[in-house]
Design a protein around this motif. Structure first.
Motif, PDB file in Angstrom:
ATOM      1  N   GLY A  67       0.860  -1.188   0.000  1.00  9.50           N
ATOM      2  CA  GLY A  67       0.000   0.000   0.000  1.00  9.50           C
ATOM      3  C   GLY A  67       0.891   1.231   0.000  1.00  9.50           C
ATOM      4  N   TYR A  68       0.326   2.349   0.382  1.00 12.18           N
ATOM      5  CA  TYR A  68       1.078   3.611   0.416  1.00 12.18           C
ATOM      6  C   TYR A  68       2.354   3.453   1.252  1.00 12.18           C
ATOM      7  CZ  TYR A  68       1.288   8.795   0.819  1.00 12.18           C
ATOM      8  OH  TYR A  68       1.641  10.123   0.769  1.00 12.18           O
ATOM      9  N   ALA A  69       2.222   2.873   2.465  1.00  6.06           N
ATOM     10  CA  ALA A  69       3.367   2.810   3.378  1.00  6.06           C
ATOM     11  C   ALA A  69       4.493   1.944   2.812  1.00  6.06           C
ATOM     12  CB  ALA A  69       2.910   2.288   4.744  1.00  6.06           C
ATOM     13  N   GLY A  70       4.146   0.764   2.316  1.00  9.17           N
ATOM     14  CA  GLY A  70       5.182  -0.154   1.813  1.00  9.17           C
ATOM     15  C   GLY A  70       5.842   0.368   0.558  1.00  9.17           C
ATOM     16  N   LEU A  91       6.355  -8.002  -0.366  1.00  6.94           N
ATOM     17  CA  LEU A  91       5.369  -9.078  -0.396  1.00  6.94           C
ATOM     18  C   LEU A  91       3.984  -8.465  -0.193  1.00  6.94           C
ATOM     19  CD1 LEU A  91       7.149 -11.692   1.911  1.00  6.94           C
ATOM     20  CD2 LEU A  91       7.218 -11.544  -0.595  1.00  6.94           C
ATOM     21  N   GLU A  92       3.064  -8.790  -1.058  1.00  4.63           N
ATOM     22  CA  GLU A  92       1.711  -8.219  -0.964  1.00  4.63           C
ATOM     23  C   GLU A  92       0.682  -9.355  -1.002  1.00  4.63           C
ATOM     24  OE1 GLU A  92      -0.170  -5.368  -0.438  1.00  4.63           O
ATOM     25  OE2 GLU A  92      -1.815  -6.781  -0.821  1.00  4.63           O
ATOM     26  N   ALA A  93      -0.227  -9.333  -0.033  1.00  7.86           N
ATOM     27  CA  ALA A  93      -1.198 -10.425   0.088  1.00  7.86           C
ATOM     28  C   ALA A  93      -2.177 -10.488  -1.089  1.00  7.86           C
ATOM     29  CB  ALA A  93      -1.988 -10.263   1.392  1.00  7.86           C
ATOM     30  N   ARG A  94      -2.586  -9.324  -1.598  1.00  7.74           N
ATOM     31  CA  ARG A  94      -3.542  -9.305  -2.723  1.00  7.74           C
ATOM     32  C   ARG A  94      -2.850  -8.628  -3.917  1.00  7.74           C
ATOM     33  NH1 ARG A  94      -9.113  -7.313   0.272  1.00  7.74           N
ATOM     34  NH2 ARG A  94      -8.220  -5.275  -0.132  1.00  7.74           N
ATOM     35  N   GLY A  99      -5.402  -2.417  -0.828  1.00  6.77           N
ATOM     36  CA  GLY A  99      -5.884  -2.210   0.542  1.00  6.77           C
ATOM     37  C   GLY A  99      -6.506  -0.831   0.694  1.00  6.77           C
ATOM     38  N   ALA A 100      -6.394  -0.278   1.893  1.00  3.36           N
ATOM     39  CA  ALA A 100      -7.033   1.015   2.195  1.00  3.36           C
ATOM     40  C   ALA A 100      -6.639   2.096   1.188  1.00  3.36           C
ATOM     41  CB  ALA A 100      -6.656   1.454   3.614  1.00  3.36           C
ATOM     42  N   THR A 101      -5.370   2.100   0.774  1.00  4.70           N
ATOM     43  CA  THR A 101      -4.912   3.174  -0.116  1.00  4.70           C
ATOM     44  C   THR A 101      -5.667   3.178  -1.443  1.00  4.70           C
ATOM     45  OG1 THR A 101      -2.729   2.815   0.868  1.00  4.70           O
ATOM     46  CG2 THR A 101      -2.840   4.256  -1.054  1.00  4.70           C
ATOM     47  N   GLY A 102      -5.982   1.993  -1.934  1.00  4.86           N
ATOM     48  CA  GLY A 102      -6.698   1.910  -3.208  1.00  4.86           C
ATOM     49  C   GLY A 102      -8.201   2.021  -3.051  1.00  4.86           C
ATOM     50  N   ARG A 103      -8.672   2.324  -1.843  1.00  2.87           N
ATOM     51  CA  ARG A 103     -10.120   2.322  -1.602  1.00  2.87           C
ATOM     52  C   ARG A 103     -10.539   3.547  -0.781  1.00  2.87           C
ATOM     53  NH1 ARG A 103     -11.575  -2.633  -2.740  1.00  2.87           N
ATOM     54  NH2 ARG A 103     -13.577  -2.454  -1.688  1.00  2.87           N
ATOM     55  N   ASN A 104      -9.680   4.560  -0.718  1.00  5.50           N
ATOM     56  CA  ASN A 104      -9.980   5.628   0.248  1.00  5.50           C
ATOM     57  C   ASN A 104     -10.697   6.827  -0.374  1.00  5.50           C
ATOM     58  OD1 ASN A 104      -8.020   7.360  -0.825  1.00  5.50           O
ATOM     59  ND2 ASN A 104      -6.460   6.750   0.630  1.00  5.50           N
ATOM     60  N   GLY A 105     -10.661   7.957   0.326  1.00  5.04           N
ATOM     61  CA  GLY A 105     -11.408   9.127  -0.123  1.00  5.04           C
ATOM     62  C   GLY A 105     -10.589  10.120  -0.933  1.00  5.04           C
ATOM     63  N   GLY A 106      -9.287   9.851  -1.114  1.00  8.67           N
ATOM     64  CA  GLY A 106      -8.449  10.704  -1.951  1.00  8.67           C
ATOM     65  C   GLY A 106      -8.176  12.092  -1.386  1.00  8.67           C
ATOM     66  N   HIS A 107      -8.349  12.237  -0.084  1.00  4.61           N
ATOM     67  CA  HIS A 107      -8.230  13.543   0.556  1.00  4.61           C
ATOM     68  C   HIS A 107      -6.917  13.591   1.346  1.00  4.61           C
ATOM     69  CE1 HIS A 107     -11.016  16.724   2.686  1.00  4.61           C
ATOM     70  NE2 HIS A 107     -10.064  17.272   1.978  1.00  4.61           N
ATOM     71  N   ALA A 108      -5.981  14.424   0.914  1.00  7.30           N
ATOM     72  CA  ALA A 108      -4.714  14.577   1.644  1.00  7.30           C
ATOM     73  C   ALA A 108      -4.809  15.874   2.431  1.00  7.30           C
ATOM     74  CB  ALA A 108      -3.539  14.597   0.679  1.00  7.30           C
ATOM     75  N   PRO A 244       1.022 -13.488   0.587  1.00  7.68           N
ATOM     76  CA  PRO A 244       0.982 -13.001   1.969  1.00  7.68           C
ATOM     77  C   PRO A 244       2.132 -13.550   2.803  1.00  7.68           C
ATOM     78  CG  PRO A 244      -0.702 -14.683   1.610  1.00  7.68           C
ATOM     79  CD  PRO A 244      -0.096 -14.395   0.269  1.00  7.68           C
ATOM     80  N   ALA A 245       2.715 -12.708   3.616  1.00 12.82           N
ATOM     81  CA  ALA A 245       3.647 -13.194   4.632  1.00 12.82           C
ATOM     82  C   ALA A 245       2.786 -13.795   5.737  1.00 12.82           C
ATOM     83  CB  ALA A 245       4.478 -12.040   5.166  1.00 12.82           C
ATOM     84  N   THR A 246       3.057 -15.025   6.101  1.00  8.47           N
ATOM     85  CA  THR A 246       2.200 -15.652   7.111  1.00  8.47           C
ATOM     86  C   THR A 246       2.896 -15.781   8.463  1.00  8.47           C
ATOM     87  OG1 THR A 246       2.842 -17.803   6.255  1.00  8.47           O
ATOM     88  CG2 THR A 246       0.756 -16.890   5.460  1.00  8.47           C
ATOM     89  N   SER A 324     -18.766  13.736   7.247  1.00  9.62           N
ATOM     90  CA  SER A 324     -18.411  13.177   5.938  1.00  9.62           C
ATOM     91  C   SER A 324     -17.242  13.952   5.357  1.00  9.62           C
ATOM     92  CB  SER A 324     -19.585  13.287   4.961  1.00  9.62           C
ATOM     93  OG  SER A 324     -20.687  12.552   5.419  1.00  9.62           O
ATOM     94  N   TYR A 325     -16.311  13.221   4.734  1.00  8.81           N
ATOM     95  CA  TYR A 325     -15.244  13.882   3.968  1.00  8.81           C
ATOM     96  C   TYR A 325     -15.656  13.843   2.506  1.00  8.81           C
ATOM     97  CZ  TYR A 325     -14.166   8.921   3.824  1.00  8.81           C
ATOM     98  OH  TYR A 325     -14.278   7.559   3.704  1.00  8.81           O
ATOM     99  N   LEU A 326     -15.265  14.855   1.739  1.00 11.51           N
ATOM    100  CA  LEU A 326     -15.748  14.942   0.360  1.00 11.51           C
ATOM    101  C   LEU A 326     -14.701  15.612  -0.510  1.00 11.51           C
ATOM    102  CD1 LEU A 326     -19.258  16.114  -0.772  1.00 11.51           C
ATOM    103  CD2 LEU A 326     -17.224  17.240  -1.702  1.00 11.51           C
ATOM    104  N   ASN A 419      -5.083   5.004  10.756  1.00 14.85           N
ATOM    105  CA  ASN A 419      -6.484   5.407  10.911  1.00 14.85           C
ATOM    106  C   ASN A 419      -7.067   5.809   9.544  1.00 14.85           C
ATOM    107  OD1 ASN A 419      -6.578   5.360  13.979  1.00 14.85           O
ATOM    108  ND2 ASN A 419      -4.785   6.593  13.561  1.00 14.85           N
ATOM    109  N   GLY A 420      -8.005   6.762   9.563  1.00 12.23           N
ATOM    110  CA  GLY A 420      -8.541   7.246   8.286  1.00 12.23           C
ATOM    111  C   GLY A 420      -7.771   8.461   7.825  1.00 12.23           C
ATOM    112  N   HIS A 421      -6.457   8.454   8.033  1.00 14.92           N
ATOM    113  CA  HIS A 421      -5.710   9.705   7.901  1.00 14.92           C
ATOM    114  C   HIS A 421      -4.277   9.477   7.427  1.00 14.92           C
ATOM    115  CE1 HIS A 421      -5.270  13.947   8.751  1.00 14.92           C
ATOM    116  NE2 HIS A 421      -4.202  13.731   9.494  1.00 14.92           N
ATOM    117  N   GLY A 422      -4.089   8.499   6.526  1.00 11.34           N
ATOM    118  CA  GLY A 422      -2.715   8.208   6.094  1.00 11.34           C
ATOM    119  C   GLY A 422      -2.178   9.147   5.038  1.00 11.34           C
ATOM    120  N   MET A 423      -3.071   9.737   4.252  1.00 15.21           N
ATOM    121  CA  MET A 423      -2.606  10.476   3.066  1.00 15.21           C
ATOM    122  C   MET A 423      -1.666  11.647   3.400  1.00 15.21           C
ATOM    123  SD  MET A 423      -3.880   8.703   0.697  1.00 15.21           S
ATOM    124  CE  MET A 423      -3.780   9.669  -0.788  1.00 15.21           C
ATOM    125  N   PRO A 424      -1.938  12.428   4.469  1.00 16.53           N
ATOM    126  CA  PRO A 424      -1.005  13.507   4.770  1.00 16.53           C
ATOM    127  C   PRO A 424       0.079  13.118   5.770  1.00 16.53           C
ATOM    128  CG  PRO A 424      -3.034  13.827   5.982  1.00 16.53           C
ATOM    129  CD  PRO A 424      -3.143  12.501   5.301  1.00 16.53           C
TER     130      PRO A 424
END
Ligand SMILES: Cc1cc2nc3c(=O)[nH]c(=O)nc-3n(C[C@H](O)[C@H](O)[C@H](O)COP(=O)(O)OP(=O)(O)OC[C@H]3O[C@@H](n4cnc5c(N)ncnc54)[C@H](O)[C@@H]3O)c2cc1C
Length: 483
Positions: A67-70, A91-94, A99-108, A244-246, A324-326, A419-424
């Motif tokens: 994701g963003y972090a890795g 190593l990426e499980a999917r 994960g969250a980065t590809g499914r978020n609100g795009g708000h930095a 996935p790393a198990t 709501s974030y928008l 949390n819901g706050h990785g982008m910034p």
């Protein structure tokens, strides 16, 4: 704390990456079949990439999670340290960025005053303010990289409008604004706060009682990360998706053996960038970083209809305090999500839950007619939900991420719990973590906010604390803090 690792239940499957998702069957791994999201409608050609048919037997540095972090950690390792000369495997499980980065609100959107006063109360004014300052620097650094690398990810530098429609909440927000400006913080000069009769006319939100604005960014996160993936793969980083790393165990000679359904590999250093799922491999984080679901959607207007232009991003709070974030998009569509206050009491639908294949039942209808009931001039636009999805975040007990050397361990690093706050937050955190890894320096020698440092103290506080005393489920009134 001794090295403790845990075998994760997986469905072993050695067939081809794209055809056979081998992600998890438990809370420790992502679900097999994430629901569709607008951001990933068009899959990048490296989404299911594996750099080689067989998993490499050894890599100097193994990063768990793409994701963003890795991906940002790998990017900074190779780009900031060109003479590093170390093999790096992710190593990426999917799929990459699924994960969250590809499914978020795009708000930095840096936090100027939202949680900052709480952090100040817990750890002092300086410790709180340095988080806001770090996040503002992150946004600037992100913009610079996007421009330098010419990354096509719809990045905009915008004003984010904070809106309060409840009168009591509006006056509390004003009191926070006054407190923060009284602290004499230079960055607060970027904030404009409005109350009075004209607020609705300033922000365009019906019945708004107060609003504020400051600088933030919006983007297409999947496109951003996948371009970085291209750059790091070109630079020689190995990417193994659907792997996935198990478990991670010491090899007895200072290195590590990482188990995956495709075989074992050896590493000298391990970076845990698997966010919500980190406690699957590092169980000491079980109460510190909990997988929690969020909901987000894309709203469009029918062809031929012109809706009023929104050219700011928003955080809206309704009269009954639902947040709501928008973000508006240049194609005229709107990305909006949140509504936690609607589903919070249905814990089984979101708390300690990794199933991003199903929507959050109690909130799935919340965004029907959202634009019509929220914004002036949208009443007759027939705006409706085009796509709606969920994603899994790593919520942390004290709202701060866990970054740095895993306490009591050598050559193991964590960068998780955003949390819901990785982008910034993640961009410069990954840069600083890369410095720690390459130069073998302690967290204290980096520019990261002190409250981000993972520590035995924070681990124990959550392990020994009650969920209702933490930030995720409760009041956040855990005992006084120290970094
Ligand atoms: C609906 C929603 C909306 C959001 N909106 C915003 C927003 O607008 N602004 C904002 O700042 N933040 C937002 N967030 C939060 C933000 O997306 C996250 O903070 C950020 O993306 C975290 O990045 P990450 O790399 O740590 O985690 P992820 O993107 O989740 O990456 C972790 C990766 O690790 C992989 N993984 C897990 N376990 C393993 C394993 N054992 N082995 C290998 N790989 C593994 C996962 O598959 C995943 O790809 C939102 C999140 C959601 C879900």
């Amino acid at each position: 704390m001794p090295a403790r690792t845990q075998e994760l239940p997986i469905r072993a499957d050695n067939s081809s990456a794209a055809a056979s998702p081998i992600a998890g069957t438990s809370k420790c791994l992502p679900s097999h079949m994430p629901g569709e999201t607008f951001w990933q409608t068009s899959r990048h050609h490296l989404h299911d990439h594996r750099s080689s048919e067989e998993l490499p037997s050894h890599s100097d540095i193994v990063i768990i999670g793409a994701g963003y972090a890795g991906v940002a950690t790998a990017y900074h390792l190779v780009k900031d340290h060109p003479s590093l000369n170390k093999s790096i495997t992710i190593l990426e499980a999917r799929g990459a960025c699924s994960g969250a980065t590809g499914r978020n609100g795009g708000h930095a959107r840096p936090d100027f005053y939202g949680h900052i006063p709480t952090y100040m109360d817990r750890a002092g004014a300086e410790a709180g303010a340095e988080i806001a300052e770090f996040e503002i620097r992150n946004l600037r650094a992100l913009k610079k990289t996007i421009e330098q690398e010419k990354i096509d990810c719809d990045f905009t530098l915008t004003r984010s409008i904070d809106v309060w429609c409840n009168a009591d909440s509006a006056s509390k927000a004003k009191a926070v604004y006054d407190r923060m400006t009284a602290e004499g913080l230079e960055y607060m000069e970027d904030v404009a706060f409005y109350t009075g009769n004209e607020v609705e006319g300033i922000c365009g939100v019906k019945d708004a009682k107060a609003c504020a604005s400051f600088t933030a960014g919006t983007m297409w996160p999947y496109k951003f990360i996948m371009r970085l993936v291209e750059l790091i793969v070109d630079a020689g980083v190995n990417l193994h998706t659907h792997t996935p790393a198990t478990s991670v165990s010491p090899d007895g000679e200072g290195g590590f053996i990482i188990d995956t359904p495709r075989g074992k590999m050896h590493a000298n250093k391990v970076v845990y960038a698997n966010n919500a799922y980190v406690s699957g491999i590092l169980p000491q984080y079980k109460k510190n970083i909990v997988p929690c679901k969020g909901i987000c959607c894309r709203i469009t207007v029918p062809e031929g209809v012109t809706a009023p232009l929104l050219n700011n991003s928003y955080i809206n709070r309704t009269e009954d305090n639902v947040l709501s974030y928008l973000i508006p998009r240049a194609d005229g569509s709107i990305i909006v999500g949140g509504a936690a206050a609607i589903f919070k009491k249905h814990e089984d639908q979101w708390y300690d839950n990794v199933d991003d294949s199903v929507l959050i039942d109690s909130a799935k209808d919340y965004y029907n007619n959202y634009m019509q009931r929220t914004y002036r001039g949208w009443e007759n636009t027939a705006a409706k939900i085009d796509q709606i999805w969920t994603g899994v975040m790593g919520y942390s007990y004290d709202s701060n991420p866990h970054i740095g050397a895993v306490p009591g361990e050598k050559d193991q690093y964590i960068l998780a719990g955003f949390n819901g706050h990785g982008m910034p937050v993640i961009w410069l955190s990954a840069k600083e973590l890369a410095q720690m890894i390459v130069n073998d320096i302690p967290f204290e020698k980096t520019t990261m906010p002190r409250l981000f440092q993972t520590s035995q103290f924070r681990i124990d506080r959550a392990l020994n604390g009650k969920p209702e005393d933490g930030d995720i489920l409760g009041s956040g009134k855990f005992a006084a803090t120290k970094p």
